[in-house]
Design a protein around this motif. Structure first.
Motif, short mmCIF file in Angstrom:
data_model
loop_
_atom_site.label_atom_id
_atom_site.label_comp_id
_atom_site.label_asym_id
_atom_site.label_seq_id
_atom_site.Cartn_x
_atom_site.Cartn_y
_atom_site.Cartn_z
N ASN A 1 0.83 -1.20 0.00
CA ASN A 1 0.00 0.00 0.00
C ASN A 1 0.87 1.25 0.00
O ASN A 1 1.90 1.30 0.68
N ASP B 1 -7.32 4.10 -9.57
CA ASP B 1 -8.29 3.72 -8.51
C ASP B 1 -8.86 2.32 -8.71
O ASP B 1 -10.01 2.03 -8.32
N GLY C 1 -14.61 7.55 -3.15
CA GLY C 1 -14.50 8.20 -1.84
C GLY C 1 -13.16 7.96 -1.18
O GLY C 1 -13.08 7.80 0.04
N GLY C 2 -12.10 7.91 -1.95
CA GLY C 2 -10.76 7.72 -1.39
C GLY C 2 -10.22 6.35 -1.70
O GLY C 2 -10.88 5.34 -1.47
N ASN C 3 -9.00 6.35 -2.24
CA ASN C 3 -8.34 5.11 -2.63
C ASN C 3 -7.55 4.58 -1.43
O ASN C 3 -6.67 5.26 -0.92
N PRO C 4 -7.86 3.36 -0.96
CA PRO C 4 -7.24 2.88 0.29
C PRO C 4 -5.77 2.49 0.15
O PRO C 4 -5.08 2.34 1.16
N GLN D 1 -15.51 0.30 2.44
CA GLN D 1 -15.06 1.05 1.27
C GLN D 1 -16.17 1.12 0.23
O GLN D 1 -16.75 0.09 -0.13
N ARG E 1 -11.26 -1.10 6.54
CA ARG E 1 -12.37 -0.15 6.62
C ARG E 1 -13.46 -0.56 5.64
O ARG E 1 -13.27 -1.44 4.79
N TYR F 1 -12.40 2.13 -6.74
CA TYR F 1 -12.65 2.72 -5.42
C TYR F 1 -13.32 4.07 -5.57
O TYR F 1 -12.99 4.84 -6.48
#
Lengths: 82, 227
Positions: free
Chosen positions: B107, B180, B171-174, B117, B115, B169
């Motif tokens: 990551n 994404d 709302g934010g890429n983990p 996702q 979380r 993804y």
């Protein structure tokens, strides 16, 4: 008996967040002048016979098949001096 | 009409095989346990490669599992059209086996991310996504430390133009994945891999954030009812 070294590194274009984290830690330890660190793997392959061309071809095949994922990594093979 | 039989593979270090089997049964299918050391697919209609840390993630995630005796049967079967789904470690194994292009790396932020996702379903024509609609947003758990999808520019371009990016993804890429990307398929659409975990999102009872994962299992079961 011979020892063959396989070095595996992420390709230059692949992000290495572990290397970056190490590089960020160094200034805190008083090491300066480091522009980048990249982390890789070193395999020491002990072979039973001599490190001749056939043995090295085998090690390269091993590196290609398992030791490295050539999608993201480069490898190099060398014989360690006795 | 007998229920479709979905094989669930267990390697040493697999964690999510029980949840995967339960999700198959929940959808009305028969879950068939498959053992990594057997050269036997037991005649299943489809295969689920669950998440976990097979072979302790030694060397690289999925690198050793990819050579398990069972995989020697599974790889040619998948190339011949057997539907295969890999989640998390299963996705890593599919990439290592070259059933899917690219690779999954550490990551971007180095953190293990666990979380709920938001995921965009972009391709509802694969063997595992027929019960979704293109553009549908779903919510699934993610939990991984090495989920950053990477591939060379030509591969990413081919995935984009061929509709092989199945999940992205929102709302934010983990993990910092390219474009994404959360999940992809092979060209034929029978092999799908993704980092999120549909098998953890099929029942309210388990505290899942949604039951949006059910569609994977109903999609594959419908496929065999319709044969």
């Amino acid at each position: 008996m011979a020892r063959v070294i396989v070095d595996v590194m992420l390709k230059p274009e692949i992000l290495d967040p572990q290397g970056q984290a190490i590089a960020r830690a160094l200034p805190r330890l008083g090491f300066s002048g480091i522009s980048e660190i990249r982390q890789g793997k070193r395999f020491e392959v002990e072979i039973e016979g001599p490190a001749d061309e056939a043995a090295l071809a085998d090690v390269r095949k091993m590196a290609e098949t398992l030791l490295a994922n050539t999608v993201i990594e480069d490898y190099s093979v060398r014989v360690e001096a006795q | 009409m007998s229920a479709a039989r979905v094989g669930v593979v267990t390697f040493p270090g697999t964690l999510d095989d029980q949840d995967a089997a339960r999700a198959v049964r929940h959808a009305g299918g028969e879950a068939v346990p498959l053992w990594h050391a057997d050269r036997d697919l037991k005649g299943v209609d489809a295969v689920f490669l669950p998440g976990g840390f097979s072979y302790g993630d030694y060397l690289r995630c999925g690198a050793i599992s990819r050579f398990a005796p069972l995989m020697e049967e599974l790889i040619p079967a998948a190339r011949a059209g057997l539907p295969v789904l890999g989640t998390c470690n299963g996705f890593q194994i599919l990439c290592e086996a070259h059933l899917l292009p690219g690779a999954l790396t550490r990551n971007e932020g180095l953190h293990y991310v666990c979380r709920d996702q938001r995921i965009l379903v972009e391709n509802a024509a694969t063997a595992w996504t027929g019960d979704y609609t293109p553009g549908q947003e779903i919510l699934l758990p993610v939990k991984h430390g090495e989920g950053r999808y990477v591939a060379d520019t030509a591969t990413i371009g081919a995935l984009e133009s061929g509709g092989q990016i199945v999940f992205r993804y929102l709302g934010g890429n983990p993990n910092g994945s390219m474009n994404d990307i959360a999940g992809i398929s092979n060209e034929a659409g029978n092999v799908v891999g993704l980092m999120p975990h549909p098998e953890h999102a099929v029942e309210e009872l388990t505290g899942a954030p949604s039951v949006d994962g059910r569609g994977f299992f109903t999609s594959i079961l419908k496929r065999f009812v319709n044969l």
